[in-house]
Design a protein around this motif. Structure first.
Motif, short mmCIF file in Angstrom:
data_model
loop_
_atom_site.label_atom_id
_atom_site.label_comp_id
_atom_site.label_asym_id
_atom_site.label_seq_id
_atom_site.Cartn_x
_atom_site.Cartn_y
_atom_site.Cartn_z
N ALA A 54 -8.19 -7.54 3.51
CA ALA A 54 -8.12 -6.15 3.95
C ALA A 54 -6.73 -5.56 3.68
O ALA A 54 -6.59 -4.44 3.19
CB ALA A 54 -8.47 -6.05 5.43
N HIS A 55 -5.68 -6.35 3.96
CA HIS A 55 -4.31 -5.87 3.74
C HIS A 55 -4.02 -5.62 2.27
O HIS A 55 -3.45 -4.60 1.91
CB HIS A 55 -3.31 -6.91 4.27
CG HIS A 55 -3.00 -6.72 5.71
ND1 HIS A 55 -1.84 -6.16 6.15
CD2 HIS A 55 -3.74 -7.01 6.80
CE1 HIS A 55 -1.87 -6.11 7.47
NE2 HIS A 55 -3.01 -6.62 7.88
N ALA A 86 -3.10 -1.73 -2.02
CA ALA A 86 -3.39 -1.30 -3.39
C ALA A 86 -3.97 0.12 -3.42
O ALA A 86 -4.32 0.62 -4.48
CB ALA A 86 -4.36 -2.28 -4.05
N GLY A 87 -4.11 0.74 -2.24
CA GLY A 87 -4.53 2.14 -2.22
C GLY A 87 -5.96 2.38 -1.80
O GLY A 87 -6.42 3.52 -1.77
N MET A 97 3.83 -3.33 5.15
CA MET A 97 4.43 -4.66 4.98
C MET A 97 3.41 -5.59 4.35
O MET A 97 2.27 -5.65 4.76
CB MET A 97 4.85 -5.18 6.35
CG MET A 97 5.66 -6.44 6.24
SD MET A 97 6.47 -6.78 7.80
CE MET A 97 7.36 -5.28 8.07
N THR A 98 3.81 -6.29 3.34
CA THR A 98 2.83 -7.07 2.59
C THR A 98 3.24 -8.53 2.48
O THR A 98 2.92 -9.20 1.54
CB THR A 98 2.68 -6.51 1.16
OG1 THR A 98 3.95 -6.65 0.52
CG2 THR A 98 2.27 -5.07 1.18
N ASP A 99 3.99 -9.00 3.46
CA ASP A 99 4.44 -10.38 3.34
C ASP A 99 3.26 -11.34 3.30
O ASP A 99 2.29 -11.18 4.00
CB ASP A 99 5.34 -10.73 4.53
CG ASP A 99 6.26 -11.86 4.16
OD1 ASP A 99 5.76 -12.98 4.11
OD2 ASP A 99 7.44 -11.59 3.89
N ALA A 118 -0.69 -4.33 12.33
CA ALA A 118 -1.64 -5.18 11.61
C ALA A 118 -2.64 -5.77 12.61
O ALA A 118 -2.36 -5.86 13.80
CB ALA A 118 -0.90 -6.31 10.92
N GLU A 119 -3.80 -6.17 12.12
CA GLU A 119 -4.77 -6.80 13.03
C GLU A 119 -4.13 -8.03 13.65
O GLU A 119 -3.31 -8.67 13.05
CB GLU A 119 -6.01 -7.33 12.33
CG GLU A 119 -6.85 -6.46 11.54
CD GLU A 119 -6.42 -6.26 10.12
OE1 GLU A 119 -7.30 -6.39 9.29
OE2 GLU A 119 -5.25 -5.95 9.86
#
Lengths: 168, 292
Positions: A65-66, A71-72, B1-3, B17-18
């Motif tokens: 999901a993240h 990615a939009g 944040m995409t860590d 975030a969840e």
């Protein structure tokens, strides 16, 4: 104004998410990515859990999901699909090669889907190659290991212990 | 944040975030997004009861297996027993969730696991009795896994509910490993020394009277077209072959008496279940509504 429309394919993004327990594999290589439907900026992804009790499925779903949102894709909906059940037969050839390169012996062929016979109690006669030295002089130490999907083995040639993914 | 790293992401304060499973799963529904519609000819109350019967069996035996942590004879056995418990816990989560959908109550797996009393549990008495020694636990596991593997194999083919069929198909593959593990120890101990054989036989004798309850049909399952009595003969044949192979004797013991015609499926349990539930439910009941 900068366009924020997704430029990459949703299936590619979801499939490239690494498995939380076996990070050398992507979800696509592990065979848990059961389907992706993309409609504009909305996408639905189906994942098939591995073992009934595997806690990694929650993190897999959150990661997918993240990545999609980053990615939009504004609407990223992750769902489970239980049928057909996951099997180690779904791990891709590339996935098997990556497991072996990481020191984890990949699973062999899964049994036929025919009627179940009575349990046979012979010694284990499965040819497992050591992921370190490739010798087939190996033995099982324990059918159960650090995660539900792995067993503990030892190589009698190079004396190294190694993990092995069980057939299921 | 995409860590990439979940703990790092949490530490850096990405609280929008969840919830991740490090702090409890925000993914509370083990049947998330699964098509949960009931087939038109299925009675929701019957399906719910049947899911509770199978789910309670799995939940209670999972708890017993996990009690072996830090007590097993060797580290490998401890890991094995915990793995088996985790498989059963996963099956229980899906079955209890399905039960709350099928009866229309919307009760969750936690509602069922933590907020029912002893008499509302529908597991067979086989899974609730104390672990005893390692041989007792192996004997119980052998009986349960052999019978449950046979049952799941049937349920995966014939149950009138798609979710139940899928859970059983998944579970059967896991139960095959459980049975193999228990049978391996049965053989090793039974065909080992005179002393190990004596202990293994004592384990079999202790749990054997509890086997029959697995084949005693409850009216709910009969209405779903599933009769566990059909499994009695094939399961006994398989167990007999394994026990004889281990040079032990198939116990000739009568089934444990029912109480006024009732037993585990009807909520009549041995006193061991109350103590097990006290431990299982203590934290949830001391902190109602807490999430973790």
């Amino acid at each position: 104004m900068v366009s924020t429309l997704p430029v990459r394919d949703a299936a590619e993004i979801a499939g490239a998410v690494p498995d939380p327990e076996l990070p050398m594999l992507t979800l696509a290589e592990l065979g848990v990515l059961a389907g992706v439907e993309q409609q504009g900026a909305a996408v639905t992804v189906w994942l098939t859990p591995t073992y009934s009790g595997c806690p990694a499925i929650a993190e897999m779903a959150a990661d997918v999901a993240h990545r999609l949102r980053d990615a939009g894709f504004t609407g990223a909906d992750v769902r489970l699909r239980l049928d057909p059940p996951w099997s180690t037969g779904l791990i891709t050839e590339a996935g098997r090669a990556k497991l072996a390169a990481a020191g984890i012996a990949p699973p062999g062929a899964t049994g036929s889907a025919g009627p179940r016979g009575l349990l046979q109690l012979g010694p284990t006669r499965r040819l497992v190659h050591c992921p370190h030295c490739d010798s087939s002089d190996t033995e099982e130490l324990s059918r159960f290991g650090s995660t539900a999907c792995k067993a503990l083995w030892r190589c009698r040639a190079c004396r190294e212990p190694f993990e092995r993914m069980k057939e299921i | 944040m995409t860590d990439d790293h979940v703990y790092l992401t949490l530490a850096q304060g990405d609280h929008e975030a969840e919830a991740r499973w490090a702090y409890g799963t925000g993914f509370a529904d083990p049947l998330l997004g699964v098509d949960t519609a009931l087939a038109p000819d299925v009675d929701g109350a019957d399906l719910s009861r049947y899911c509770l019967m199978l789910g309670d069996d799995a939940l209670v035996l999972a708890q017993r297996l996990i009690e072996w942590c830090t007590h097993a004879p060797e580290l490998e056995e401890e890991v094995a027993l915990a793995n088996l418990g985790l498989d059963l816990l996963g099956q229980a989560r899906m079955l209890l969730t399905r039960a709350g959908q099928a009866d229309g109550s919307g009760r969750t797996e936690d509602d069922f696991a933590y907020w029912r009393g002893e008499h509302e549990f529908h597991n067979v008495r086989l899974v609730e009795v104390e672990n005893g020694d390692f041989a007792h636990s192996i004997a119980r596991l052998l009986l349960f896994a052999t019978a449950r593997l046979a049952l799941y194999t049937e349920v995966a083919e014939r149950a009138p509910d798609q979710v139940l069929r899928a859970v059983a198909a998944r579970g059967a593959k896991e139960l095959a490993y459980h049975q193999e593990y228990a049978a391996g120890w049965l053989l090793r101990l039974g065909d080992g020394t005179a002393y190990s054989a004596e202990r293994m036989q004592a384990g079999l004798d202790a749990v054997w009277p509890l086997l029959d309850e697995l084949f005693t049909a409850h009216e709910a399952e009969l209405r779903l077209g599933l009769d566990p009595a059909e499994l009695r003969e094939p399961v006994l044949t398989e167990l007999t072959a394994l026990i004889e192979r281990a040079t032990l004797t198939v116990p000739q013991l009568p089934p444990l008496a029912r109480v006024g015609g009732r037993a585990g499926r009807e909520g009549v349990h041995t006193e061991a279940l109350g103590r097990l539930l006290a431990e299982l439910q203590a934290v949830a009941r001391e902190h109602p509504g807490a999430t973790w």
